[in-house]
Design an enzyme around this catalytic site. Structure first.
Site, PDB file in Angstrom:
ATOM      1  CB  SER A  72      -0.857   0.002   1.263  1.00 19.76           C
ATOM      2  OG  SER A  72      -1.440   1.269   1.457  1.00 19.76           O
ATOM      3  CE1 TYR A  78      -3.449  -2.617   5.134  1.00 21.68           C
ATOM      4  CE2 TYR A  78      -3.028  -0.310   4.623  1.00 21.68           C
ATOM      5  CZ  TYR A  78      -3.314  -1.596   4.201  1.00 21.68           C
ATOM      6  OH  TYR A  78      -3.446  -1.860   2.860  1.00 21.68           O
TER       7      TYR A  78
END
Ligand SMILES: NC(=O)c1ccc[n+]([C@@H]2O[C@H](COP(=O)([O-])OP(=O)(O)OC[C@H]3O[C@@H](n4cnc5c(N)ncnc54)[C@H](OP(=O)(O)O)[C@@H]3O)[C@@H](O)[C@H]2O)c1
Length: 252
Positions: free
Chosen positions: A140, A154
């Protein structure tokens, strides 16, 4: 011209929905034989039912190493080899740093880092024996730079995933020069990612400026087999990362 996948056997984890389902569709349309993995068998079958070419569904919880090894074995049993393995399954978390519980970071490592390691370990001996192969880990933009404060755990897990992949490039550069270690860097993608995050939303579709899963899948399919190993699904995003690093380096 779009990258062709005829004669490519492609394994995609997290293929029951979102980016994984779109990628399975994209490479199938381009000629691949696709192995789809996720926990929800019905959703997997539904995705596979819409594919153009041959496919195999293997119900898999990627947090379990034995199940990932089984996924590899089933792929080879059915198609004789694996050319491309995409560790795409993953999960978010919506908690600020001070709200994080003692096991939240462990959960992120369990869901976002160890499954990719299991996949890399399952397929590496096969790539070594064949002297070639492509391993892709879906990270990401948040692994490259902090962006959303409530996604800190995350972000940290994706940074670990990036590092694992970058180290694999270094470790196997000499012995396996034809093995590609790709990291995919999406920004916001309009899937159920936000809804599925630990402790809930926001819905990714409510965030402006995102990409569709299909758009991401096209960019990934174009870049998996050749080109840069860091694959930004928005090429202009690289500038944002470079600017972030530059500013950090200049801070007193
Ligand atoms: N959407 C975004 O904005 C965005 C942005 C950057 C990066 N990403 C990354 O892109 C990847 C795909 O996310 P997405 O947006 O497509 O999310 P999604 O719509 O929530 O899909 C997640 C997929 O992962 C599978 N999965 C989750 N845990 C699993 C497990 N333990 N074992 C097997 N499969 C598992 C799910 O299938 P089952 O529930 O059936 O198992 C589902 O197919 C993730 O790694 C995510 O971190 C997403």
């Amino acid at each position: 011209m779009a990258q062709n996948y005829s004669n490519q056997v492609v394994v995609v984890t997290g293929a029951s929905a979102g980016i994984g389902a779109a990628l399975a569709g994209e490479v199938s349309r381009r000629g691949a034989q696709v192995v789809l993995a996720a926990r929800r068998q019905e959703q997997l079958q539904a995705v596979a039912g819409g594919l153009k070419g041959e496919s195999l569904c293997v119900q898999t919880d990627v947090t379990d190493k034995a199940q990932v090894q089984r996924l590899f074995s089933r792929a080879v049993e059915r198609f004789g080899r694996v050319d491309v393995w995409v560790n795409n399954a993953g999960r978010g978390i919506s908690r600020s740093l001070e709200e994080l519980g003692d096991t939240d970071l462990d959960t992120m490592v369990r869901d976002n880092v160890k499954p990719a390691l299991f996949g890399m370990q399952a397929v590496l001996p096969h790539f070594r024996a064949r002297g070639t192969g492509t391993l892709a880990n879906v990270s990401s933009m948040l692994g490259r730079m902090p962006f959303a404060p409530f996604r800190c755990a995350y972000s940290a897990s994706k940074a670990a995933l990036d590092s694992l992949t970058e180290n694999a490039r270094l470790e196997y550069a000499k012995s396996l020069p034809k093995v590609r270690w790709v990291v995919v860097y999406p920004g916001v993608v309009y899937t159920d990612f936000g809804n599925n995050a630990l402790f809930g939303g926001p819905d990714s579709r409510s965030i402006p400026g995102g990409q569709t899963a299909e758009e991401v899948a096209r960019v990934v399919a174009d870049g998996l087999l050749e080109g840069p190993l860091d694959l930004y699904t928005r090429p202009e995003a690289v500038e944002g990362v470079l600017e972030y690093v530059r500013r950090g380096a200049q801070r007193p």
